[in-house]
Structures are given as C-alpha cells and as structure tokens.
Design a protein around this motif. Structure first.
Motif, short mmCIF file in Angstrom:
data_model
loop_
_atom_site.label_atom_id
_atom_site.label_comp_id
_atom_site.label_asym_id
_atom_site.label_seq_id
_atom_site.Cartn_x
_atom_site.Cartn_y
_atom_site.Cartn_z
N GLY A 100 -13.28 -8.03 6.54
CA GLY A 100 -12.54 -6.90 5.99
C GLY A 100 -11.29 -6.56 6.75
N GLN A 101 -10.68 -7.52 7.42
CA GLN A 101 -9.48 -7.30 8.22
C GLN A 101 -8.21 -7.74 7.50
OE1 GLN A 101 -10.67 -9.62 11.60
NE2 GLN A 101 -11.88 -7.97 12.51
N LEU A 102 -8.35 -8.05 6.23
CA LEU A 102 -7.21 -8.49 5.42
C LEU A 102 -6.15 -7.40 5.37
CD1 LEU A 102 -6.49 -10.89 3.40
CD2 LEU A 102 -7.39 -9.40 1.62
N SER A 103 -4.89 -7.80 5.51
CA SER A 103 -3.79 -6.85 5.46
C SER A 103 -2.56 -7.54 4.89
CB SER A 103 -3.48 -6.31 6.86
OG SER A 103 -2.87 -7.33 7.65
N PRO A 104 -1.56 -6.78 4.45
CA PRO A 104 -0.33 -7.41 3.93
C PRO A 104 0.36 -8.29 4.96
CG PRO A 104 -0.42 -5.10 3.31
CD PRO A 104 -1.52 -5.31 4.29
N GLU A 105 0.16 -7.97 6.23
CA GLU A 105 0.79 -8.76 7.30
C GLU A 105 -0.05 -9.97 7.68
OE1 GLU A 105 2.10 -4.76 7.02
OE2 GLU A 105 0.09 -5.45 7.60
N ASN A 106 -1.33 -9.95 7.34
CA ASN A 106 -2.23 -11.03 7.72
C ASN A 106 -3.18 -11.31 6.57
OD1 ASN A 106 -3.69 -12.95 9.07
ND2 ASN A 106 -4.41 -11.61 10.70
N LYS A 537 -10.63 -1.11 -1.31
CA LYS A 537 -9.30 -1.67 -1.52
C LYS A 537 -9.33 -3.20 -1.67
CE LYS A 537 -8.08 -2.03 3.42
NZ LYS A 537 -7.13 -1.59 4.45
N HIS A 538 -10.40 -3.83 -1.17
CA HIS A 538 -10.47 -5.28 -1.17
C HIS A 538 -10.81 -5.87 -2.53
CE1 HIS A 538 -11.43 -4.74 3.36
NE2 HIS A 538 -10.15 -4.99 3.19
N TYR A 539 -11.02 -5.01 -3.54
CA TYR A 539 -11.22 -5.56 -4.88
C TYR A 539 -10.00 -6.35 -5.34
CZ TYR A 539 -15.75 -3.42 -5.66
OH TYR A 539 -17.09 -3.11 -5.59
N TRP A 540 -8.83 -6.01 -4.81
CA TRP A 540 -7.62 -6.78 -5.07
C TRP A 540 -7.04 -7.23 -3.74
CZ3 TRP A 540 -7.78 -7.70 -10.01
CH2 TRP A 540 -8.19 -6.72 -10.90
N LEU A 541 -6.37 -8.37 -3.75
CA LEU A 541 -5.67 -8.83 -2.55
C LEU A 541 -4.40 -8.00 -2.34
CD1 LEU A 541 -5.82 -12.71 -2.91
CD2 LEU A 541 -7.32 -11.26 -1.55
N PRO A 542 -3.96 -7.88 -1.10
CA PRO A 542 -2.67 -7.24 -0.88
C PRO A 542 -1.53 -8.20 -1.20
CG PRO A 542 -3.55 -8.01 1.21
CD PRO A 542 -4.62 -8.27 0.17
N VAL A 543 -0.44 -7.67 -1.71
CA VAL A 543 0.76 -8.48 -1.87
C VAL A 543 1.30 -8.74 -0.46
CG1 VAL A 543 3.08 -8.59 -2.85
CG2 VAL A 543 1.25 -7.41 -4.08
N PRO A 544 1.56 -10.00 -0.09
CA PRO A 544 2.05 -10.26 1.26
C PRO A 544 3.28 -9.43 1.59
CG PRO A 544 1.46 -12.31 0.18
CD PRO A 544 1.36 -11.23 -0.87
N ARG A 545 3.31 -8.89 2.80
CA ARG A 545 4.41 -8.02 3.23
C ARG A 545 5.76 -8.70 3.08
NH1 ARG A 545 3.92 -3.08 3.38
NH2 ARG A 545 2.26 -3.07 4.94
N ALA A 546 5.81 -10.00 3.35
CA ALA A 546 7.08 -10.72 3.26
C ALA A 546 7.65 -10.68 1.85
CB ALA A 546 6.89 -12.17 3.70
N GLU A 547 6.78 -10.67 0.83
CA GLU A 547 7.26 -10.62 -0.54
C GLU A 547 7.85 -9.24 -0.85
OE1 GLU A 547 7.33 -13.36 -1.92
OE2 GLU A 547 5.68 -14.56 -1.14
N ILE A 548 7.23 -8.20 -0.34
CA ILE A 548 7.74 -6.84 -0.57
C ILE A 548 9.07 -6.65 0.16
CG2 ILE A 548 7.27 -4.41 -0.10
CD1 ILE A 548 4.35 -4.98 -0.71
N GLN A 549 9.15 -7.15 1.37
CA GLN A 549 10.40 -7.03 2.12
C GLN A 549 11.52 -7.81 1.44
OE1 GLN A 549 8.95 -8.41 5.92
NE2 GLN A 549 8.65 -6.33 6.69
N ALA A 550 11.18 -8.97 0.88
CA ALA A 550 12.19 -9.77 0.21
C ALA A 550 12.73 -9.09 -1.04
CB ALA A 550 11.62 -11.15 -0.15
N GLN A 557 3.10 -2.20 -3.59
CA GLN A 557 1.91 -2.74 -2.93
C GLN A 557 0.65 -2.26 -3.66
OE1 GLN A 557 -0.01 -4.91 -1.48
NE2 GLN A 557 1.29 -4.93 0.37
N ASN A 558 -0.44 -3.01 -3.53
CA ASN A 558 -1.71 -2.58 -4.10
C ASN A 558 -2.27 -1.38 -3.32
OD1 ASN A 558 -2.24 -4.08 -6.41
ND2 ASN A 558 -3.01 -5.83 -5.25
N PRO A 559 -3.04 -0.52 -3.97
CA PRO A 559 -3.56 0.69 -3.31
C PRO A 559 -4.41 0.37 -2.09
CG PRO A 559 -3.84 0.83 -5.69
CD PRO A 559 -3.39 -0.56 -5.40
N GLY A 560 -4.27 1.21 -1.08
CA GLY A 560 -5.09 1.08 0.11
C GLY A 560 -4.49 0.25 1.22
N TYR A 561 -3.45 -0.53 0.89
CA TYR A 561 -2.83 -1.40 1.90
C TYR A 561 -1.52 -0.82 2.42
CZ TYR A 561 -6.09 -4.99 0.28
OH TYR A 561 -7.22 -5.70 -0.05
#
Length: 561
Positions: A100-106, A537-550, A557-561
């Motif tokens: 459960g350590q998934l994050s937009p950065e990792n 929040k883990h029902y959906w994956l987070p959009v990678p942070r690099a994509e949001i920054q780009a 972003q998906n809720p919770g991340y």
C-alpha cells in the motif's frame, strides 16, 4: 520497424512536446522510416499497423527479448504478484504495491500503463489519419481501420480499468509544436463516457473484422471474436459495483448479452486440456480467442528459469501464496473449510481440484523427474538447497505456463515462446454466468456456463450443487474466476470491481513452512511478506506525477493521491 512518429507521444508523455529541437540536431535518422515512406508503401503501412499490437518499453525489466504488448503479460514480475495470488521473489518494485505504498511519485511496475497506452493511441490516430493516402483496395483499408479501432479500444480498456476516468483524444494526432495550453486537452472524461467510446469503437470494429484471418500475417491479429470478447469484459466491469459507484449506467443484462454474443458465434469451445492450452505455441486451441504469439526471433522472459524452484537452479520468481492455494476446492467440489470436504491439514495437497496441480508446485509435487522438496531440513528446493537466495518465501512455486520441453538451465535462444492469452472462452462463460446471475438469479444458463468450465476433460470437477441462492452463486463464481483464471491478469481487477479489495488485499500474504520429522511433514502457515495493506484510494492507480507535471498541472490526479 521504427518510425519517426515514435518521437511524438500522446498526452501521457506530454514532456516530448515541450522539449527543444536545435537545428544542428535536425537530421534524418538512418535507422528510421519517414512518414512519406510508410504512407507511400502499402506493405510498410500494414507492417506499421501490425506493430501497433506492441508497445514501447517504459520502465525497467519490461520487454525482455520483445516489446511489451497490452497489459503486462510475460515479464519477470507478473501482474498476479500485485494481488493475493503471489509475491515476487526479488521484489522488482512490486512489494510497495502489495504494502500500500503506491504513490504518484513511486508507481512501481504499474508506472508504464498511462504513458504507453497514450503513446499507442497517438500512433493509431496517426495511421487512421493517413490510411486513405495509402495505395490499397478499399476493402483492405476497411479491415486495417477495424484493427486500428480494436487496438485503440484495447488501450482505452487498459486505461479505464487502471485509472477510471481517462482523457479521450478522439482522432487527434498530437504534433511537436502544438499548443497544449488549453486545459480542455487534458480533461478527464467520466468513466461512463470512456466506456461508451471504447464500446462504440469495438462495435464498429466487429462489423468488419473477420472470424479468422486466412494467412500467417493474421496470427495474433484482431478478429470479430476478439472485439466482442473485449466488449464483454468492458461491460462486465461497467456493471460491477466499483463502476456503478462511479456513475456507470450499464446493466447486468447488457453485460450478459455482450458475453452471449461471443458464445453465439459458435467459434470457441472449452479446451480438453487445461495445462497444455498455455503452452500451445501454434495457437490451434479452440478456447483461445485472442493471444500474443512469440517465436525464436521475438521471445519473452524464459519462464522456466525465471519461476522454477531453486533446487533446479532456477530463480523462484512469482511464488504462489497460501491465500490462492486455499481457494482451490477439494476434488469432491467442497471448500477446504467445509467439515465434509475431507481436507487434511497434514496432507493438504491430496484430492484437490486438478487445476491446482496444473498451477502450483508444492512440497511433494512431481516435477521434471523428482518430487519438489520445500521442506526443511535438507529440502533441495528450500533454503537448505542450492542457490538459497532464490528460495520461495511462500513455500510454493509457479507451475502454470511452464513448458517441460524447455530447459531450465541455459534457456537463452530456446525458451520464451509460450503465447500470452488475452481472451479465452472460459472467461466469456464466467462473464456470462456472473452477469446473468446478477440480472436474473442463478437460472439454468448460469449453471450451464460455470459447469462447462468446471467439467472440462482433465478437470472434471463436480457440477455446482442445485438450489444455490443468488449470493451463494455469486461467491461460487468469484471463486471459480480466482482458480480458473489465476495469473492471467484478472484477479487484480476482479477484487477491485467487486469492491472486496479492502478485504482480500488486507489479508496477510501467507505461505507455508514445511518441516520434515522422520518420514512425516508438518505444515504450518506463515507470513511470507510483511505489511500487506490496501486503502480505498488504491481502487484506482495514481496518474504518475511526471505526467501531471508535463501537463503543467492541468491533468487531474485520482482521489486520495
């Protein structure tokens, strides 16, 4: 084949469009084909279309020997090692998801799906934009257009089931120098809108795609059955609790009808041999609807050395969990926790569902001329055996997909040719059974669909007992999917769409410790991986942070991340 369009990715890789291009670098690469060459040669154009079934490598350890396709497929760490099916021996960025350590950065091994999917969508849109310029018959253009629509729908399916709300690009072909300042370009649609778009693409594709392709060029390419199978899966998801919670309007009856449409093609049937279906390199199996095929020039990970026991000098990669082992019924059709099942905790592998023996290697299983020895002290496939760093933490090894004709030692240039099956008929039958049970209750057609899967030759499990309630049938179908479709990239999505992941994914990752005492074995449950955890929040994956920054933070972003 490479093409200059590989330089321009989709929205998911918007960083490409923000980079500078100096004049002294503006040269024509000698290892790439120009747009004019592709459009001007019908053979090259068709090759370009065929290659859209593949994707670009985005993260480490993807595409070992051949580019990745849809989903994850044959990589060292299987998608099942993000679920209660297995854990991956060497981690490879899977444990953070299990914990459960998934994050937009990792995002671990889940980080490639957004970028690769949108890159592929952009490439499909490019082909669709130029297909009328190609010199070929209109009938063949129509066929290639249908294939491209199928591929695009498959990519959106991958996006929807992982991220929920997606950005719908339509036919847009993003180019270097385009203005991406408009926030509407990055607007995420509702899940219902995304599903409607993908299903409409599949409907158009199914009208044109053939039942079968007549030449070797057709091996692994989309058919009418493949398009309808993908539609069946999408509508099954859409009718499920997670999707309903997010505003979808698809009914269970519509889902059942989509599965029935595949059944009514009368093109597919349940295979007579469960185990051999997964190593059929020629694709002649009646159960396979759509698969990716490999050859010696384009191989995947050598599965036998990657996943076999350490006592065979293999690496013990994706190691099944006790959580999955416990899901297999006894041969009499009863769950192991049923007092009448005959289950013996000190002979736990006796008289189990035959699919268990085709899927999992356990202490005492016969494999390549000897019994597997996960016991201690002294077991050759335990920490007391050779290459102890490759010992399974769970006490089990993967059996499914393994071809005993392939060598374990020095498999290079020989192994790695098993097909990756995207759709098979058993999934369609279980799709139908689930949807029909939810729509009308457990009628005769529900029993018939499930029992076809259970009673294939070589499995011959007892039929489901009559008189089940809708809830009881629901549980039986869920269990049937768990064991029948193990390691085929279903469990991750099933427990989420059923909204039971907070239960199944918060259970510890269990294994077994086997101790030899004289001629007897003692089996004790153990925790194989500490810290397993799942949050809402883990029902959906987070959009990678690099994509949001780009996107200059325009992408939500998906809720919770």
């Amino acid at each position: 084949m490479k093409s200059t369009i590989f330089l321009a990715l989709a929205i998911g890789l918007a960083t490409t469009f923000t980079s500078c291009k100096e004049d002294f670098l503006d040269v024509t690469p000698t290892d790439r084909l120009s747009d004019d060459a592709i459009v001007g040669d019908s053979v090259l154009f068709e090759a370009f279309v065929i290659n859209r079934y593949l994707g670009a490598r985005q993260i480490d350890k993807e595409g070992d020997g051949a580019p990745p396709g849809f989903g994850r497929g044959w990589e060292y760490a299987l998608w099942g090692s993000l679920t209660d099916e297995s854990i991956y021996r060497s981690d490879d960025n899977t444990w953070l998801i299990q914990r459960g350590q998934l994050s937009p950065e990792n995002t671990g091994i889940a980080g490639a799906l957004w970028g690769r999917s949108y890159r592929s969508i952009r490439e499909v849109n490019y082909a669709l934009a130029h297909i009328e310029e190609v010199q070929m018959s209109q009938a063949h253009k129509n066929l290639l257009t249908a294939e491209l629509r199928f591929i695009r729908a498959f990519r959106y399916h991958d996006l929807i089931r992982n991220y929920g709300r997606v950005v719908l690009l339509g036919d847009r072909v993003a180019e270097l120098g385009d203005d991406f300042s408009d926030p509407a370009i990055f607007k995420r649609s509702s899940i219902q809108e995304g599903l409607e778009y993908a299903v409409s693409e599949l409907n158009l594709a199914a009208e044109v795609l053939p039942m079968n392709h007549s030449s070797n060029w057709g091996k692994g390419r989309a058919t009418k059955g493949a398009a309808l199978a993908l539609k069946s899966r999408l509508l099954l998801y859409a009718a499920s609790p997670l999707y309903k919670e997010n505003g979808t309007t698809v009914t269970w009856q519509q889902s059942a009808e989509a599965a029935k449409a595949v059944m009514d093609l009368n093109q597919y049937s349940i295979s007579s041999d469960y185990a051999s279906m997964f190593i059929d390199e020629e694709g002649n199996n009646s159960e396979i609807i759509f698969a990716r095929y490999y050859n010696l020039n384009s191989r995947h990970t050598a599965l036998e050395i990657a996943n076999g026991p350490n006592g065979y000098d293999a690496w013990g990669g994706n190691t099944p969990l006790q959580n999955l082992v416990d899901a297999y019924e006894m041969a009499n059709g009863r769950a192991i926790n049923d007092p009448a099942s005959g289950y013996n905790t000190q002979a736990p592998y006796t008289n189990r569902d035959p699919r268990f023996y085709a899927t999992i290697l356990y202490n005492g299983a016969q494999y390549r001329g000897r019994a597997v020895e996960t016991f201690r002290p002294g077991g050759r496939d335990s920490q007391d055996g050779p290459s102890s760093w490759n010992t399974s933490q769970t006490g089990y090894y993967l059996r499914k997909f393994m071809d005993d004709e392939n060598p374990i030692q020095n498999p290079w240039n020989v192994a790695g040719r098993q097909p990756w099956i995207y759709f098979r008929y058993a999934e369609i039958l279980l799709n139908y059974a689930e949807a029909q049970n939810e729509a009308t209750g457990p009628d005769a057609s529900v029993y018939a669909a499930v029992n076809q899967v259970r009673q294939r030759a070589g499995v011959n499990m007892p039929p489901l007992p009559q008189g089940l309630s809708q809830e009881q049938m629901r549980k039986r179908i869920q269990n049937e999917r768990q064991v029948e479709l193990a390691f085929e990239e279903h469990r991750f999505y099933d427990v989420r769409r059923w909204l039971i992941a907070e239960e199944t994914e918060n259970v510890p990752a269990y294994g077994v410790a086997v101790t030899k005492q004289g001629q007897n074995f003692i089996y004790d449950r153990k925790i194989a991986l500490e810290g397993r955890r799942f949050e809402k929040k883990h029902y959906w994956l987070p959009v990678p942070r690099a994509e949001i920054q780009a996107s200059a933070n325009k992408l939500e972003q998906n809720p919770g991340y």
